[in-house]
Design a protein around this motif. Structure first.
Motif, PDB file in Angstrom:
ATOM      1  N   TYR A  62      40.113  39.075  51.022  1.00  0.00           N
ATOM      2  CA  TYR A  62      40.772  37.893  50.472  1.00  0.00           C
ATOM      3  C   TYR A  62      39.792  36.720  50.372  1.00  0.00           C
ATOM      4  CZ  TYR A  62      43.873  33.874  50.180  1.00  0.00           C
ATOM      5  OH  TYR A  62      44.463  32.718  49.795  1.00  0.00           O
ATOM      6  N   ILE A  63      39.009  36.508  51.418  1.00  0.00           N
ATOM      7  CA  ILE A  63      38.046  35.407  51.403  1.00  0.00           C
ATOM      8  C   ILE A  63      36.997  35.634  50.319  1.00  0.00           C
ATOM      9  CG2 ILE A  63      36.199  34.318  52.752  1.00  0.00           C
ATOM     10  CD1 ILE A  63      38.002  34.788  55.221  1.00  0.00           C
ATOM     11  N   GLY A  64      36.522  36.866  50.200  1.00  0.00           N
ATOM     12  CA  GLY A  64      35.525  37.174  49.179  1.00  0.00           C
ATOM     13  C   GLY A  64      36.056  36.967  47.774  1.00  0.00           C
ATOM     14  N   LEU A  65      37.273  37.418  47.508  1.00  0.00           N
ATOM     15  CA  LEU A  65      37.869  37.231  46.185  1.00  0.00           C
ATOM     16  C   LEU A  65      38.108  35.753  45.885  1.00  0.00           C
ATOM     17  CD1 LEU A  65      40.363  40.215  46.057  1.00  0.00           C
ATOM     18  CD2 LEU A  65      38.210  39.976  44.822  1.00  0.00           C
ATOM     19  N   ASN A  66      38.473  34.988  46.897  1.00  0.00           N
ATOM     20  CA  ASN A  66      38.687  33.552  46.713  1.00  0.00           C
ATOM     21  C   ASN A  66      37.372  32.859  46.354  1.00  0.00           C
ATOM     22  OD1 ASN A  66      40.000  31.136  46.618  1.00  0.00           O
ATOM     23  ND2 ASN A  66      40.062  30.848  48.830  1.00  0.00           N
ATOM     24  N   HIS A  67      36.284  33.208  47.037  1.00  0.00           N
ATOM     25  CA  HIS A  67      34.978  32.626  46.703  1.00  0.00           C
ATOM     26  C   HIS A  67      34.560  33.007  45.290  1.00  0.00           C
ATOM     27  CE1 HIS A  67      33.899  30.686  50.410  1.00  0.00           C
ATOM     28  NE2 HIS A  67      34.161  31.767  51.115  1.00  0.00           N
ATOM     29  N   ASN A  68      34.812  34.249  44.919  1.00  0.00           N
ATOM     30  CA  ASN A  68      34.456  34.703  43.575  1.00  0.00           C
ATOM     31  C   ASN A  68      35.243  33.927  42.519  1.00  0.00           C
ATOM     32  OD1 ASN A  68      33.229  36.271  41.605  1.00  0.00           O
ATOM     33  ND2 ASN A  68      34.849  37.797  41.679  1.00  0.00           N
ATOM     34  N   ALA A  69      36.520  33.704  42.754  1.00  0.00           N
ATOM     35  CA  ALA A  69      37.347  32.963  41.795  1.00  0.00           C
ATOM     36  C   ALA A  69      36.870  31.519  41.663  1.00  0.00           C
ATOM     37  CB  ALA A  69      38.812  33.004  42.232  1.00  0.00           C
ATOM     38  N   GLU A  70      36.535  30.881  42.773  1.00  0.00           N
ATOM     39  CA  GLU A  70      36.036  29.504  42.707  1.00  0.00           C
ATOM     40  C   GLU A  70      34.711  29.430  41.960  1.00  0.00           C
ATOM     41  OE1 GLU A  70      35.860  28.006  46.675  1.00  0.00           O
ATOM     42  OE2 GLU A  70      38.043  27.989  46.898  1.00  0.00           O
ATOM     43  N   ARG A  71      33.851  30.407  42.168  1.00  0.00           N
ATOM     44  CA  ARG A  71      32.565  30.430  41.465  1.00  0.00           C
ATOM     45  C   ARG A  71      32.781  30.605  39.968  1.00  0.00           C
ATOM     46  NH1 ARG A  71      29.171  35.042  40.700  1.00  0.00           N
ATOM     47  NH2 ARG A  71      30.735  36.102  41.952  1.00  0.00           N
ATOM     48  N   LEU A  72      33.735  31.450  39.586  1.00  0.00           N
ATOM     49  CA  LEU A  72      34.034  31.633  38.168  1.00  0.00           C
ATOM     50  C   LEU A  72      34.598  30.360  37.545  1.00  0.00           C
ATOM     51  CD1 LEU A  72      35.530  35.229  38.065  1.00  0.00           C
ATOM     52  CD2 LEU A  72      33.354  34.462  37.137  1.00  0.00           C
ATOM     53  N   VAL A  73      35.440  29.642  38.265  1.00  0.00           N
ATOM     54  CA  VAL A  73      36.003  28.390  37.747  1.00  0.00           C
ATOM     55  C   VAL A  73      34.893  27.370  37.531  1.00  0.00           C
ATOM     56  CG1 VAL A  73      37.458  26.417  38.378  1.00  0.00           C
ATOM     57  CG2 VAL A  73      38.316  28.731  38.646  1.00  0.00           C
ATOM     58  N   ARG A  74      33.956  27.279  38.481  1.00  0.00           N
ATOM     59  CA  ARG A  74      32.835  26.348  38.312  1.00  0.00           C
ATOM     60  C   ARG A  74      31.970  26.732  37.123  1.00  0.00           C
ATOM     61  NH1 ARG A  74      32.575  26.756  44.004  1.00  0.00           N
ATOM     62  NH2 ARG A  74      30.866  28.244  43.821  1.00  0.00           N
ATOM     63  N   ARG A  75      31.730  28.022  36.944  1.00  0.00           N
ATOM     64  CA  ARG A  75      30.918  28.479  35.816  1.00  0.00           C
ATOM     65  C   ARG A  75      31.618  28.200  34.489  1.00  0.00           C
ATOM     66  NH1 ARG A  75      29.372  34.588  35.910  1.00  0.00           N
ATOM     67  NH2 ARG A  75      28.408  33.933  37.843  1.00  0.00           N
ATOM     68  N   ILE A  76      32.921  28.393  34.432  1.00  0.00           N
ATOM     69  CA  ILE A  76      33.680  28.106  33.208  1.00  0.00           C
ATOM     70  C   ILE A  76      33.633  26.620  32.891  1.00  0.00           C
ATOM     71  CG2 ILE A  76      36.031  28.037  32.270  1.00  0.00           C
ATOM     72  CD1 ILE A  76      36.498  30.734  33.681  1.00  0.00           C
ATOM     73  N   GLN A  77      33.780  25.774  33.899  1.00  0.00           N
ATOM     74  CA  GLN A  77      33.733  24.325  33.684  1.00  0.00           C
ATOM     75  C   GLN A  77      32.357  23.898  33.190  1.00  0.00           C
ATOM     76  OE1 GLN A  77      36.408  22.450  33.830  1.00  0.00           O
ATOM     77  NE2 GLN A  77      35.210  20.753  33.061  1.00  0.00           N
ATOM     78  N   ARG A  78      31.297  24.463  33.768  1.00  0.00           N
ATOM     79  CA  ARG A  78      29.941  24.138  33.338  1.00  0.00           C
ATOM     80  C   ARG A  78      29.732  24.558  31.881  1.00  0.00           C
ATOM     81  NH1 ARG A  78      26.612  27.673  36.113  1.00  0.00           N
ATOM     82  NH2 ARG A  78      27.527  26.835  38.008  1.00  0.00           N
ATOM     83  N   THR A  79      30.237  25.717  31.505  1.00  0.00           N
ATOM     84  CA  THR A  79      30.105  26.202  30.130  1.00  0.00           C
ATOM     85  C   THR A  79      30.887  25.324  29.164  1.00  0.00           C
ATOM     86  OG1 THR A  79      29.869  28.447  30.984  1.00  0.00           O
ATOM     87  CG2 THR A  79      30.350  28.230  28.648  1.00  0.00           C
ATOM     88  N   LYS A  80      32.071  24.875  29.572  1.00  0.00           N
ATOM     89  CA  LYS A  80      32.855  23.977  28.718  1.00  0.00           C
ATOM     90  C   LYS A  80      32.107  22.665  28.477  1.00  0.00           C
ATOM     91  CE  LYS A  80      37.576  25.465  29.630  1.00  0.00           C
ATOM     92  NZ  LYS A  80      38.860  25.108  30.231  1.00  0.00           N
ATOM     93  N   ASN A  81      31.483  22.136  29.521  1.00  0.00           N
ATOM     94  CA  ASN A  81      30.707  20.900  29.357  1.00  0.00           C
ATOM     95  C   ASN A  81      29.535  21.110  28.403  1.00  0.00           C
ATOM     96  OD1 ASN A  81      32.400  19.555  31.088  1.00  0.00           O
ATOM     97  ND2 ASN A  81      31.083  19.818  32.871  1.00  0.00           N
ATOM     98  N   GLN A  82      28.859  22.235  28.517  1.00  0.00           N
ATOM     99  CA  GLN A  82      27.742  22.525  27.609  1.00  0.00           C
ATOM    100  C   GLN A  82      28.223  22.662  26.171  1.00  0.00           C
ATOM    101  OE1 GLN A  82      25.941  26.016  29.248  1.00  0.00           O
ATOM    102  NE2 GLN A  82      24.780  24.880  30.798  1.00  0.00           N
ATOM    103  N   VAL A  83      29.363  23.314  25.970  1.00  0.00           N
ATOM    104  CA  VAL A  83      29.906  23.470  24.612  1.00  0.00           C
ATOM    105  C   VAL A  83      30.272  22.116  24.031  1.00  0.00           C
ATOM    106  CG1 VAL A  83      31.908  24.360  23.345  1.00  0.00           C
ATOM    107  CG2 VAL A  83      30.673  25.842  24.896  1.00  0.00           C
TER     108      VAL A  83
END
Length: 132
Positions: A62-83
């Motif tokens: 559960y902890i690992g999946l939660n960290h993975n989800a947060e990392r994906l959200v940060r990556r998506i936000q960074r990509t949106k800013n670049q776009v």
């Protein structure tokens, strides 16, 4: 001769499961020494070690999946800013390109070459069909 009797299947399955549990608990107890940690009279953690390990595994998962989800959200936000930045840059470049094609802007650029707009309007050349 011995008398034939029916075997109780529930009891046999329970014994097999109990043997497996005891084997795992005894192996872990020998390997880690849990009886020294909890005391020999307190066998509760040793008896339920399989459940404890299962819950621990689920918590780590559960902890690992939660960290993975947060990392994906940060990556998506960074990509949106670049776009957004690239879209704004493309809009500015298109506006500059459209502006540079206007006649007044072209006239400003060719002044350095010595070219100017003509003072006279253009002449219309008429060619008759029998001339060519």
């Amino acid at each position: 001769m011995a008398k034939n009797t029916f075997r109780e299947p529930a009891r046999a399955a329970k014994q097999k499961k109990q043997r497996r549990r005891i084997w795992m608990a005894s192996w872990l107890n020998d390997f880690i020494g849990l009886d020294r940690l909890f005391g020999e009279d307190n066998a509760w953690p040793i008896r339920h070690i399989d459940r404890i390990l299962w819950v621990t595994f689920l918590l780590v998962l559960y902890i690992g999946l939660n960290h993975n989800a947060e990392r994906l959200v940060r990556r998506i936000q960074r990509t949106k800013n670049q776009v957004d930045e690239l879209r704004a840059q493309a809009t500015v470049l298109r506006a500059n390109f459209d502006k540079s094609g206007k006649q007044s802007e072209l006239a400003k650029r060719v002044v350095g070459l010595g070219l100017t707009d003509s003072e006279n309007p253009p002449h219309k050349i008429v060619v008759k069909s029998d001339e060519h």
